[in-house]
Design a protein around this motif. Structure first.
Motif, PDB file in Angstrom:
ATOM      1  N   LEU A 103       0.741  -0.683  -0.390  1.00  0.00           N
ATOM      2  CA  LEU A 103       0.005   0.058  -0.309  1.00  0.00           C
ATOM      3  C   LEU A 103       1.300   1.062  -0.125  1.00  0.00           C
ATOM      4  O   LEU A 103       1.859   1.780   0.696  1.00  0.00           O
ATOM      5  N   ILE A 104       0.822   2.150  -1.099  1.00  0.00           N
ATOM      6  CA  ILE A 104       1.237   3.599  -0.946  1.00  0.00           C
ATOM      7  C   ILE A 104       0.758   4.290  -0.429  1.00  0.00           C
ATOM      8  O   ILE A 104       0.557   5.531  -0.261  1.00  0.00           O
ATOM      9  N   ASN A 105      -0.636   4.607  -0.303  1.00  0.00           N
ATOM     10  CA  ASN A 105      -1.739   6.010   0.171  1.00  0.00           C
ATOM     11  C   ASN A 105      -3.160   5.132  -0.131  1.00  0.00           C
ATOM     12  O   ASN A 105      -3.373   4.228  -0.827  1.00  0.00           O
ATOM     13  N   ASN A 141     -10.106   5.080  -1.244  1.00  0.00           N
ATOM     14  CA  ASN A 141      -9.270   4.591  -3.065  1.00  0.00           C
ATOM     15  C   ASN A 141      -7.420   4.482  -2.464  1.00  0.00           C
ATOM     16  O   ASN A 141      -7.236   4.569  -0.923  1.00  0.00           O
ATOM     17  N   LEU A 142      -7.582   3.244  -2.473  1.00  0.00           N
ATOM     18  CA  LEU A 142      -6.568   2.404  -2.622  1.00  0.00           C
ATOM     19  C   LEU A 142      -5.202   2.572  -3.377  1.00  0.00           C
ATOM     20  O   LEU A 142      -5.450   1.942  -3.944  1.00  0.00           O
ATOM     21  N   VAL A 143      -3.829   3.109  -3.531  1.00  0.00           N
ATOM     22  CA  VAL A 143      -3.070   3.163  -4.195  1.00  0.00           C
ATOM     23  C   VAL A 143      -1.767   1.675  -3.539  1.00  0.00           C
ATOM     24  O   VAL A 143      -1.102   2.435  -2.376  1.00  0.00           O
ATOM     25  N   ILE A 144      -1.490   0.948  -4.442  1.00  0.00           N
ATOM     26  CA  ILE A 144      -1.049   0.024  -4.309  1.00  0.00           C
ATOM     27  C   ILE A 144       0.182  -0.213  -5.683  1.00  0.00           C
ATOM     28  O   ILE A 144       0.124   0.208  -6.161  1.00  0.00           O
ATOM     29  N   GLU A 145       0.978  -0.783  -4.638  1.00  0.00           N
ATOM     30  CA  GLU A 145       2.508  -0.432  -6.144  1.00  0.00           C
ATOM     31  C   GLU A 145       2.803  -2.723  -5.994  1.00  0.00           C
ATOM     32  O   GLU A 145       2.882  -3.357  -4.947  1.00  0.00           O
ATOM     33  N   ASN A 146       2.553  -2.653  -7.089  1.00  0.00           N
ATOM     34  CA  ASN A 146       3.545  -4.049  -6.763  1.00  0.00           C
ATOM     35  C   ASN A 146       5.168  -4.373  -7.047  1.00  0.00           C
ATOM     36  O   ASN A 146       6.002  -3.662  -8.077  1.00  0.00           O
ATOM     37  N   GLU A 176       4.799  -0.949 -11.534  1.00  0.00           N
ATOM     38  CA  GLU A 176       3.364   0.426 -11.451  1.00  0.00           C
ATOM     39  C   GLU A 176       2.187   0.568 -10.226  1.00  0.00           C
ATOM     40  O   GLU A 176       2.407  -1.047  -9.725  1.00  0.00           O
ATOM     41  N   LEU A 177       1.872   1.094  -9.986  1.00  0.00           N
ATOM     42  CA  LEU A 177       1.378   1.435  -9.158  1.00  0.00           C
ATOM     43  C   LEU A 177      -0.390   0.998 -10.054  1.00  0.00           C
ATOM     44  O   LEU A 177      -0.547   1.800 -10.831  1.00  0.00           O
ATOM     45  N   LEU A 178      -1.081   1.069  -9.415  1.00  0.00           N
ATOM     46  CA  LEU A 178      -2.560   0.269  -9.270  1.00  0.00           C
ATOM     47  C   LEU A 178      -4.038   1.346  -8.037  1.00  0.00           C
ATOM     48  O   LEU A 178      -3.579   0.923  -6.699  1.00  0.00           O
ATOM     49  N   PHE A 198      -3.812  -3.987   4.725  1.00  0.00           N
ATOM     50  CA  PHE A 198      -3.736  -2.407   5.116  1.00  0.00           C
ATOM     51  C   PHE A 198      -4.797  -2.266   6.502  1.00  0.00           C
ATOM     52  O   PHE A 198      -5.632  -2.495   6.614  1.00  0.00           O
ATOM     53  N   ILE A 199      -4.199  -1.330   6.860  1.00  0.00           N
ATOM     54  CA  ILE A 199      -5.221  -0.497   7.893  1.00  0.00           C
ATOM     55  C   ILE A 199      -5.069   0.805   7.759  1.00  0.00           C
ATOM     56  O   ILE A 199      -4.062   1.378   7.003  1.00  0.00           O
TER      57      ILE A 199
END
Length: 178
Positions: A55-57, A68-73, A141-143, A172-173
Motif C-alpha cells: 500500500l502506498i496511499n 481509494n487505495l494506491v498499491i504498488e507491485n 507500477e501503481l494500481l 492494510f489498515i
C-alpha cells in the motif's frame, strides 16, 4: 503333445508381451501426467515467491462512500487478470450492501450490472505510464483500487485485504483521523 505345449508357451509368451506393453503404456502415461503436474506446481510456486504488493496511499472519498487505495507491485512478477483479485474489508456497513457481498468480501465491478446496482463493489485503474502494458500490472507500477459503498462509512479504522490472482496478498489498515 509336444506341439500343444509349444503352442501353449507361444500363446503365453504373446499374452505376456501384450500385458507388458499395456502396463508400460499406462505407466508412461501416468509418468507424463506426474511430470506435467510437477512442472505446473513449480511454475505456480515460482510466481507466488516473486509476487509482492504494498500500500502506498489510502484516502477516503469526500462523499464518505468510497475508499481509494494506491498499491504498488513491489515484486518481480507481472500480475495478470486484475479483475480476479479478491478484496475484503472490516467495514460493518458492507453487510448491508445486498446479496452479492459475502462475509465482507467485496465483488469486482467486472462481475456485472447487478453488482454495481447493489452499490458495493471495487474497480481498478492503472496509474502512470500505460504505454508498456495497460492491461497487466507490471513490477513497480501503481494500481488504484476504488472501493465503492452504497452507504456512508462511519468507522474510524478500516482494514483491507487485497489478494492477487495467484493467492499472494497484503493487509492494510487505514485510519480516517490521520
Amino acid at each position: 503333445m509336444g506341439q500343444s505345449v509349444s503352442i501353449s508357451f507361444g500363446m503365453l509368451f504373446l499374452c505376456t508381451l501384450l500385458v507388458g506393453s499395456m502396463l508400460y503404456s499406462a505407466f508412461q502415461s501416468s509418468n507424463e501426467l506426474i511430470t506435467e503436474a510437477q512442472e505446473n506446481n513449480y511454475d505456480r510456486e515460482f510466481s507466488r515467491i516473486h509476487t509482492s504488493i504494498q500500500l502506498i496511499n489510502a484516502s477516503r472519498d469526500p462523499s464518505g462512500m468510497a475508499i481509494n487505495l494506491v498499491i504498488e507491485n513491489i515484486g518481480t512478477e507481472v500480475i495478470y487478470q486484475l479483475d480476479s483479485m479478491d478484496v475484503f474489508t472490516n467495514v460493518t456497513q458492507v453487510l448491508d450492501c445486498g446479496p452479492y457481498v459475502y462475509d465482507r468480501w467485496i465483488p469486482s465491478s467486472n462481475l456485472g450490472a447487478a453488482i454495481i446496482s447493489a452499490g458495493c463493489y471495487w474497480s481498478f485503474t492503472m496509474l502512470g505510464d500505460l504505454s508498456h502494458n495497460p492491461t497487466y500490472w507490471d513490477p513497480h507500477e501503481l494500481l488504484n483500487i476504488t472501493i465503492t459503498f452504497n452507504v456512508t462509512i462511519t468507522e474510524q479504522y478500516y482494514y483491507y485485504r487485497i489478494s492477487t490472482p495467484n493467492g499472494v496478498g497484503d493487509s492494510f489498515i487505514y485510519n480516517t483521523l490521520s
